[in-house]
Design a protein around this motif. Structure first.
Motif, PDB file in Angstrom:
ATOM      1  N   ALA A 102       0.904  -1.307   0.033  1.00  0.00           N
ATOM      2  CA  ALA A 102      -0.021   0.046   0.024  1.00  0.00           C
ATOM      3  C   ALA A 102       1.136   1.230   0.058  1.00  0.00           C
ATOM      4  CB  ALA A 102      -0.955  -0.015   1.367  1.00  0.00           C
ATOM      5  N   LYS A 103       2.332   1.104  -0.028  1.00  0.00           N
ATOM      6  CA  LYS A 103       3.141   2.224  -0.120  1.00  0.00           C
ATOM      7  C   LYS A 103       3.145   3.134   1.009  1.00  0.00           C
ATOM      8  CE  LYS A 103       3.348   2.289  -5.082  1.00  0.00           C
ATOM      9  NZ  LYS A 103       3.073   0.682  -5.369  1.00  0.00           N
ATOM     10  N   LEU A 104       2.927   2.421   2.266  1.00  0.00           N
ATOM     11  CA  LEU A 104       2.991   3.330   3.650  1.00  0.00           C
ATOM     12  C   LEU A 104       4.086   2.621   4.420  1.00  0.00           C
ATOM     13  CD1 LEU A 104      -0.865   2.717   4.329  1.00  0.00           C
ATOM     14  CD2 LEU A 104       0.118   4.904   3.985  1.00  0.00           C
ATOM     15  N   LYS A 105       4.478   3.749   5.145  1.00  0.00           N
ATOM     16  CA  LYS A 105       5.819   3.462   6.107  1.00  0.00           C
ATOM     17  C   LYS A 105       5.081   3.236   7.409  1.00  0.00           C
ATOM     18  CE  LYS A 105       9.131   6.266   3.986  1.00  0.00           C
ATOM     19  NZ  LYS A 105      10.271   5.614   3.633  1.00  0.00           N
ATOM     20  N   GLN A 106       6.038   2.034   8.055  1.00  0.00           N
ATOM     21  CA  GLN A 106       5.155   1.960   9.275  1.00  0.00           C
ATOM     22  C   GLN A 106       4.789   3.053  10.144  1.00  0.00           C
ATOM     23  OE1 GLN A 106       7.705  -0.224  12.538  1.00  0.00           O
ATOM     24  NE2 GLN A 106       6.415  -1.951  12.056  1.00  0.00           N
ATOM     25  N   ALA A 107       5.436   4.061  10.506  1.00  0.00           N
ATOM     26  CA  ALA A 107       4.978   5.115  11.106  1.00  0.00           C
ATOM     27  C   ALA A 107       3.594   6.130  10.652  1.00  0.00           C
ATOM     28  CB  ALA A 107       6.029   6.238  11.601  1.00  0.00           C
TER      29      ALA A 107
ATOM     30  N   ALA B 196      -1.078 -10.462  19.060  1.00  0.00           N
ATOM     31  CA  ALA B 196      -2.249 -10.453  18.338  1.00  0.00           C
ATOM     32  C   ALA B 196      -3.001  -9.252  17.882  1.00  0.00           C
ATOM     33  CB  ALA B 196      -3.173 -11.507  19.052  1.00  0.00           C
ATOM     34  N   ILE B 197      -2.966  -9.184  16.758  1.00  0.00           N
ATOM     35  CA  ILE B 197      -3.792  -7.940  16.442  1.00  0.00           C
ATOM     36  C   ILE B 197      -5.481  -8.117  16.564  1.00  0.00           C
ATOM     37  CG2 ILE B 197      -3.951  -8.595  13.854  1.00  0.00           C
ATOM     38  CD1 ILE B 197      -3.901  -5.671  13.253  1.00  0.00           C
ATOM     39  N   PRO B 198      -5.904  -6.934  17.471  1.00  0.00           N
ATOM     40  CA  PRO B 198      -7.480  -7.173  17.537  1.00  0.00           C
ATOM     41  C   PRO B 198      -8.191  -7.028  15.984  1.00  0.00           C
ATOM     42  CG  PRO B 198      -6.457  -5.530  19.030  1.00  0.00           C
ATOM     43  CD  PRO B 198      -5.320  -5.919  17.912  1.00  0.00           C
ATOM     44  N   GLY B 199      -9.293  -7.721  16.063  1.00  0.00           N
ATOM     45  CA  GLY B 199      -9.970  -7.804  14.987  1.00  0.00           C
ATOM     46  C   GLY B 199     -10.438  -6.551  14.222  1.00  0.00           C
ATOM     47  N   HIS B 200     -10.898  -5.707  15.207  1.00  0.00           N
ATOM     48  CA  HIS B 200     -11.241  -4.363  14.538  1.00  0.00           C
ATOM     49  C   HIS B 200     -10.156  -3.568  13.947  1.00  0.00           C
ATOM     50  CE1 HIS B 200      -9.722  -2.959  18.325  1.00  0.00           C
ATOM     51  NE2 HIS B 200      -9.587  -1.898  17.911  1.00  0.00           N
ATOM     52  N   LEU B 201      -8.845  -3.872  14.627  1.00  0.00           N
ATOM     53  CA  LEU B 201      -7.733  -2.996  13.783  1.00  0.00           C
ATOM     54  C   LEU B 201      -7.360  -3.921  12.704  1.00  0.00           C
ATOM     55  CD1 LEU B 201      -5.386  -1.979  16.996  1.00  0.00           C
ATOM     56  CD2 LEU B 201      -6.375  -0.632  15.198  1.00  0.00           C
ATOM     57  N   LEU B 202      -7.523  -5.189  12.555  1.00  0.00           N
ATOM     58  CA  LEU B 202      -7.343  -6.045  11.142  1.00  0.00           C
ATOM     59  C   LEU B 202      -8.394  -5.389  10.129  1.00  0.00           C
ATOM     60  CD1 LEU B 202      -5.767  -7.994   9.701  1.00  0.00           C
ATOM     61  CD2 LEU B 202      -7.563  -9.857  10.485  1.00  0.00           C
ATOM     62  N   GLN B 203      -9.661  -5.171  10.492  1.00  0.00           N
ATOM     63  CA  GLN B 203     -10.284  -4.835   9.384  1.00  0.00           C
ATOM     64  C   GLN B 203     -10.097  -3.392   9.018  1.00  0.00           C
ATOM     65  OE1 GLN B 203     -12.944  -6.366   7.886  1.00  0.00           O
ATOM     66  NE2 GLN B 203     -12.513  -8.217   9.114  1.00  0.00           N
ATOM     67  N   LYS B 204      -9.732  -2.545  10.013  1.00  0.00           N
ATOM     68  CA  LYS B 204      -9.255  -1.043   9.835  1.00  0.00           C
ATOM     69  C   LYS B 204      -7.997  -1.152   8.613  1.00  0.00           C
ATOM     70  CE  LYS B 204      -8.747   3.138  12.065  1.00  0.00           C
ATOM     71  NZ  LYS B 204      -8.761   3.869  13.462  1.00  0.00           N
TER      72      LYS B 204
ATOM     73  N   LEU C 111      -3.952   4.130  11.845  1.00  0.00           N
ATOM     74  CA  LEU C 111      -4.552   3.150  12.446  1.00  0.00           C
ATOM     75  C   LEU C 111      -4.880   3.455  13.885  1.00  0.00           C
ATOM     76  CD1 LEU C 111      -2.712  -0.134  10.948  1.00  0.00           C
ATOM     77  CD2 LEU C 111      -5.164   0.633  10.482  1.00  0.00           C
ATOM     78  N   GLY C 112      -4.362   4.550  14.354  1.00  0.00           N
ATOM     79  CA  GLY C 112      -4.485   4.915  15.823  1.00  0.00           C
ATOM     80  C   GLY C 112      -3.823   4.013  16.837  1.00  0.00           C
ATOM     81  N   VAL C 113      -2.596   3.611  16.352  1.00  0.00           N
ATOM     82  CA  VAL C 113      -1.590   3.019  17.508  1.00  0.00           C
ATOM     83  C   VAL C 113      -0.365   3.560  17.374  1.00  0.00           C
ATOM     84  CG1 VAL C 113      -3.183   0.680  17.235  1.00  0.00           C
ATOM     85  CG2 VAL C 113      -0.979   1.065  15.632  1.00  0.00           C
ATOM     86  N   THR C 114       0.432   2.900  18.063  1.00  0.00           N
ATOM     87  CA  THR C 114       1.900   3.474  17.955  1.00  0.00           C
ATOM     88  C   THR C 114       2.749   2.646  17.061  1.00  0.00           C
ATOM     89  OG1 THR C 114       2.813   2.074  19.646  1.00  0.00           O
ATOM     90  CG2 THR C 114       1.923   4.320  20.430  1.00  0.00           C
ATOM     91  N   GLU C 115       3.837   3.235  16.586  1.00  0.00           N
ATOM     92  CA  GLU C 115       4.705   2.502  15.686  1.00  0.00           C
ATOM     93  C   GLU C 115       5.005   1.127  16.217  1.00  0.00           C
ATOM     94  OE1 GLU C 115       8.425   3.204  12.747  1.00  0.00           O
ATOM     95  OE2 GLU C 115       7.807   4.826  14.006  1.00  0.00           O
TER      96      GLU C 115
END
Length: 82
Positions: A13-18, A40-48, A24-28
């Motif tokens: 998706a050509k996005l850097k981790q930061a 484990a990534i929460p389901g709602h964050l996986l969807q996002k 996504l509203g999380v820290t790097e």
């Protein structure tokens, strides 16, 4: 079914981790933990993330994570006490 890792989906998706972490509203560090399979990534964050990376969530391969929250051994120990 063809699947790619969470990190590969981000890179495609050509996005850097930061940048992805911020969107996504999380820290790097947190996103890195999800990508490395440390947490484990929460389901709602996986969807996002799937929406952000423009890929169906089913196409993202998730690692098995033994972070102590949902370990099978613990589940079976608790289940046997019923």
């Amino acid at each position: 079914m063809f699947q790619i890792s969470l990190a590969a989906a981000r890179v495609n998706a050509k996005l850097k981790q930061a940048e992805a972490a911020k969107k996504l509203g999380v820290t790097e560090k947190t996103l890195g933990g999800y990508e490395r399979g440390q947490t484990a990534i929460p389901g709602h964050l996986l969807q996002k993330a799937a929406i952000l990376y423009n890929i169906p969530a089913d196409y993202i391969r998730l690692p098995v994570v033994n972070d102590g929250k949902h370990d099978e051994d613990d589940f079976f120990l608790q289940s046997s006490t019923f």
